[in-house]
Each structure stands twice: as structure tokens, then as C-alpha cells.
Design a protein around this motif. Structure first.
Motif, PDB file in Angstrom:
ATOM      1  N   LYS A 103       0.820  -1.214   0.000  1.00 35.21           N
ATOM      2  CA  LYS A 103       0.000   0.000   0.000  1.00 35.21           C
ATOM      3  C   LYS A 103       0.858   1.270   0.000  1.00 35.21           C
ATOM      4  O   LYS A 103       0.380   2.347   0.365  1.00 35.21           O
ATOM      5  N   GLY A 105       2.198   2.906  -2.543  1.00 34.51           N
ATOM      6  CA  GLY A 105       2.147   3.773  -3.715  1.00 34.51           C
ATOM      7  C   GLY A 105       3.438   3.666  -4.512  1.00 34.51           C
ATOM      8  O   GLY A 105       4.212   2.721  -4.362  1.00 34.51           O
ATOM      9  N   LYS A 127       5.310  -0.487  -7.389  1.00 32.94           N
ATOM     10  CA  LYS A 127       5.360  -0.280  -5.939  1.00 32.94           C
ATOM     11  C   LYS A 127       6.610  -0.907  -5.334  1.00 32.94           C
ATOM     12  O   LYS A 127       7.082  -0.471  -4.285  1.00 32.94           O
ATOM     13  N   HIS A 130       9.319   1.576  -4.797  1.00 33.65           N
ATOM     14  CA  HIS A 130       9.178   2.589  -3.740  1.00 33.65           C
ATOM     15  C   HIS A 130      10.241   2.370  -2.674  1.00 33.65           C
ATOM     16  O   HIS A 130      10.480   1.235  -2.246  1.00 33.65           O
TER      17      HIS A 130
END
Length: 331
Positions: A103, A105, A127, A130
């Protein structure tokens, strides 16, 4: 116009940077400081090593055969290099999770060569690229191991986040009710507390003798970070180069907006630095100078970190036209 750290263009100070510093030991004694050690700051990603404690404590790392390299990645703000993304893939595969579970992003990789290569190849940023994806993997596997919900693992009320809040409170010696909560760039809760408490927290990470129930996990985390420093940052990153230069004695972690925390395992000392304007260049400079003033790095180690300690300002032709240097004295 002069601050604790100053950027010179020629002989003129072009930018000045106010810096707060706290140095503490594992008995919660403030040893040295500069400016305001009581400054309340968001720790941002600097406390990822503390956030990883609950992952090991849960038993998830043993259950899913997470190795030290992957534990270091859980503490990272990585540069999205191939070995970082492969590590994220490995954790997700071992725990039978997927990128869809993350989650965090997406954001542009810290390593711009990675970004350029993604653009050239026509691939999207995922993701897994990230910089916080390792931390998110850790949160997910602890939730899965404990049979907790996965879709809402970032909510403050979720057991994962409550365990993290309890650990930050205990390790940093700060009552839960005095820890202010915001939302980090990756969507996870972010914690604000006094700089001196953050220094104390990393002193306890460096010498966890007073935290008997967590010392095994803490030692494994700091060993993983110093054994695989490239997983914590990446190519030409300060976290990585600091730990490589100090050969396992010092572990360190950056946080966005000019935050840096480090622990000296030999001396049981923690250092917390916050640059008011969020300049990471100035923060790194102040960290090396703090170690220098405390006598915690050798001449050889300081030389290896010289590009961070006294970074040169270059123009677009590659010519040196100035420099950044620390001009403070610890009290």
C-alpha cells in the motif's frame, strides 16, 4: 548569515542551515548537543530499524525464511536498484504475497539511472521500486503471520501499527501519549518526538542491555544493517557509505527532510540530527562532523566520508565553485 552548516559560493555564504543535534547514551543521559535537543521532529524513515523489531519478534522472519539481507532491506530507504527490487520480490514470494498487497504507492527511484533505464525500456515504476517497500513488506508479513487483516495494515488502529508505536515508546523512552502521529509519504503513520529521545532510542539499539526482551531482535537488525549496508541505501548513498567506512561499528538511517539517526555499538551512543530546512546534504555534513568532534571516527574513516563531510559545489561544467562545511561546536 551563518548557520551550523553553511554552503559557500566563492567566499560568500549563499545558504545557511540551522541544525539541531542530540547525543545520548543507553542510560538516557544527554552527553552533548547543539541548538535544541528538545526539538520535536517527525522521525520519518530514520526509525525503520525500530519499526522492524515487531517483525522479528512476531516470528514472521523465521516462518518465511527471511535472511539478514532481507532484514536490512526492511530497514531501508532503498534506491530501487536491481538487487533491491529482487529482494522485495523474494520477501513477497516467500510469504505468498504479491505487489498488490503493498500500500506504499509509487515514487521516483532515488537512483536516477534506474529511473532513466525504466523510461528507456518503456516500463512503469512499480510499488516494488518505492523506497519504503521493504518496510511495507515487513509490516505485511508480521500481519500475515499473526493472522491479521492485510488491506488496512497502515491504519493506526491496526495491531501492526500499535506494536510499532509501543516499540518506539519503549525504545525511545517516550510515553505513547506524548508521541505525535502524522502520515508519512508512503501512507504509514509517522511519529514525532523529542530529538533527544530519538538519540536515546538509537543508543538503546546500539546497546540493548536494558531491553532484555528485545535485545536478540535488535542485535539481529543492527547486524543485518552493517553486514549488508548496500541494502539499507544503495550506490553512493550516505547510509551505505557510513556503515561501510565504519566496518560494523556504526549503523545509521536517514529520514526525509533532514533527519538522521545513528548508533555506535562500541560505545553505546546514539546521535540524532535534524536540519531545519530539510537539506540532506547539510544533514550528512553535520553527522560526520558530530562523529569527528566526539572522536568516534578515525582519520581514515573521515577521509572515506569526505565527500559527505565537505561536499564541493560544482557548476554545470563540473568546476568547483564552492563547498558546504560544518561550523558548529557541540556543547
Amino acid at each position: 548569515m551563518k548557520g551550523a552548516v553553511n554552503t559557500y559560493r566563492g567566499n560568500i555564504v549563499e545558504c545557511s542551515h540551522n541544525v539541531h543535534i542530540a547525543v545520548a547514551d543507553s542510560n538516557n543521559k544527554l552527553l552533548k548537543y547543539h541548538s535544541n535537543p528538545d526539538e520535536i521532529v517527525y522521525a520519518r524513515s530514520s526509525v525503520k530499524p525500530i519499526q522492524a523489531i515487531q517483525v522479528l519478534e512476531s516470528g514472521a522472519c523465521e516462518k518465511y525464511s527471511i535472511n539478514n539481507k532481507e532484514i536490512a532491506l526492511m530497514c531501508s530507504s532503498h534506491s530501487s536498484e536491481d538487487y533491491h527490487v529482487e529482494g522485495i520480490d523474494s520477501i513477497l514470494k516467500k510469504s505468498n504475497l504479491s505487489e498488490d498487497n503493498l500500500k506504499c504507492g509509487t515514487n521516483i527511484p532515488f537512483n536516477l539511472n534506474v529511473y532513466k533505464n525504466l523510461i528507456k525500456s518503456g516500463k512503469d515504476i512499480s510499488k516494488k521500486h518505492h523506497n519504503c517497500s521493504g518496510k511495507h513488506c515487513g509490516m505485511l508479513i508480521s500481519a500475515k503471520f499473526n493472522k491479521e487483516t492485510l488491506d488496512d495494515y497502515l491504519e493506526l488502529k491496526h495491531p501492526v501499527q500499535q506494536r510499532i508505536l509501543n516499540d518506539i515508546s519503549k525504545i525511545c523512552g517516550c510515553d505513547r501519549k506524548n508521541i505525535l502521529i502524522g502520515v508519512d509519504g508512503c501512507g504509514a503513520p509517522v511519529h514525532a518526538l523529542k530529538l533527544k529521545n530519538l538519540a536515546y532510542g538509537f543508543a538503546q539499539m546500539a546497546n540493548p542491555a536494558n531491553i532484555h526482551d528485545k535485545s536478540e531482535y535488535i542485535n539481529k537488525i543492527t547486524e543485518a544493517m552493517t553486514s549488508y549496508p548496500e541494502m539499507v541505501g544503495g550506490s553512493d548513498r550516505f547510509c551505505t557509505e557510513l556503515m561501510k567506512a565504519c566496518k560494523g561499528r556504526i549503523f545509521g538511517k536517514m529520514g526525509s527532510e533532514g533527519v538522521y539517526l545513528l548508533g555506535d555499538k562500541k560505545n553505546g551512543i546514539g546521535i540524532a540530527v535534524k536540519t531545519e530546512d530539510g537539506s540532506n546534504i547539510s544533514t550528512n555534513c553535520a553527522v560526520v562532523e558530530t562523529l569527528n568532534q566526539l572522536g568516534l571516527i578515525s582519520k581514515e574513516e573521515k577521509e572515506k566520508l569526505s565527500k559527505f563531510h565537505n561536499p564541493k559545489l560544482k557548476n554545470d561544467r563540473g568546476e568547483i565553485v564552492g563547498e558546504t562545511k560544518s561550523e558548529f561546536k557541540l556543547r
